[in-house]
Enzyme design. Structure first.
Site, PDB file in Angstrom:
ATOM      1  N   GLU A 173       0.823  -1.208   0.000  1.00 28.32           N
ATOM      2  CA  GLU A 173       0.000   0.000   0.000  1.00 28.32           C
ATOM      3  C   GLU A 173       0.856   1.258   0.000  1.00 28.32           C
ATOM      4  OE1 GLU A 173      -3.712   2.009   2.503  1.00 28.32           O
ATOM      5  OE2 GLU A 173      -2.660   0.284   3.324  1.00 28.32           O
ATOM      6  N   GLU A 233     -12.936   2.594   3.680  1.00 25.57           N
ATOM      7  CA  GLU A 233     -11.974   2.922   4.730  1.00 25.57           C
ATOM      8  C   GLU A 233     -12.069   4.416   5.015  1.00 25.57           C
ATOM      9  OE1 GLU A 233      -7.682   1.032   5.585  1.00 25.57           O
ATOM     10  OE2 GLU A 233      -7.595   2.766   4.261  1.00 25.57           O
TER      11      GLU A 233
END
Length: 273
Positions: A155, A256
């Site tokens: 990520e 998220e």
């Protein structure tokens, strides 16, 4: 197309945090979700007691939801930590201690995606030394993920909020993905395309999608500015998810985002029912 055609999974480490951890899977199911994802829930324990792992496993199974993603140990999140695997000493040792615990837990629930946050730069340590340590630990994680049939996600974050994190562009994240795949020969490392973080970095999101959709293993969304629900900012998230599908991405999109000053269950009014 649009939101109605997308499969969403809700991140229980940023949504439903007003509830105890073991109550969150059922709350997500009550809100209409069939899938959840998590940051590593035990921020001070890379290898918690079996009883704690079993209790969370039961909560997920009893709620009837699927675990679609799990972070490896990454230190204290939310907070100043941004991963552990490239941090020399105790933190990288804690990451290594977590690899088997995390893959074992994920495998027991059929979870097939594990996310490894890279870690901040450390004063007084050569970045090349940190990168070498990171590759060593990512190879370890990729091989462990492969044993349960899972992918390893890399990520990128964003420079304004994570100024000491070295992976703050899509090309930087994908370069690490390629290095891990080259080192292992497994091909199971994938890019985690977080549209919020990429937008905070000022990247051209349609271009990122066009270039890297084929290397993407998971997508996460939040609006910008504010990291709130879709519609609270200015990102064209519906259009971007359409572009991802047109580029061949057919996986989950993780929610998220921060719910704001309301219960998490009330933050899904943008979502078609």
């Amino acid at each position: 197309m649009g939101f109605a055609e997308q499969r969403f999974t809700v991140n229980l480490s940023i949504l439903f945090t007003e509830l105890p951890l073991l109550e969150r899977p059922a709350a997500a199911a009550e809100a209409g979700f069939t899938a959840v994802e998590l940051w590593w829930p035990w921020v001070d324990s890379p290898a918690p007691a079996r009883s704690e792992l079993d209790a969370l496993k039961r909560a997920i199974e009893d709620a009837g939801v699927r675990l679609t993603g799990l972070n490896f140990y990454a230190g204290r999140l939310p907070g100043p930590d941004r991963g552990a695997l490239s941090v020399p000493g105790e933190e990288s040792a804690r990451f290594r201690a977590n690899v088997e615990a995390a893959t074992g837990f994920a495998g027991s629930l059929g979870c097939r995606a594990l996310n490894a946050l890279y870690g901040n730069r450390v004063d007084g340590v050569d970045p090349a030394e940190q990168d070498a340590l990171a590759l060593e630990n990512l190879v370890l994680a990729a091989r462990a993920a492969d044993r349960i049939g899972a992918i390893l996600l890399i990520e990128t974050l964003n420079a304004p909020e994570s100024p000491r994190y070295p992976l703050v562009s899509a090309p930087a994240g994908v370069a690490v993905v390629d290095k891990v795949n080259e080192a292992t020969g497994l091909g199971n490392a994938r890019f985690l395309m977080d549209l919020y973080h990429l937008s905070m970095n000022g990247e051209d999101l349609p271009s990122v999608i066009e270039r890297y959709a084929a290397k993407t293993g998971h997508v996460q969304i939040a609006d910008n500015p504010g990291r709130g629900a879709p519609g609270t900012g200015s990102l064209p998230l519906e259009d971007l998810l359409d572009r991802l599908r047109e580029a061949g991405y057919d996986g989950w999109a993780g929610l998220e985002y921060k719910p704001g000053d309301r219960p998490s269950a009330e933050s899904f009014d943008w979502l078609p029912r």
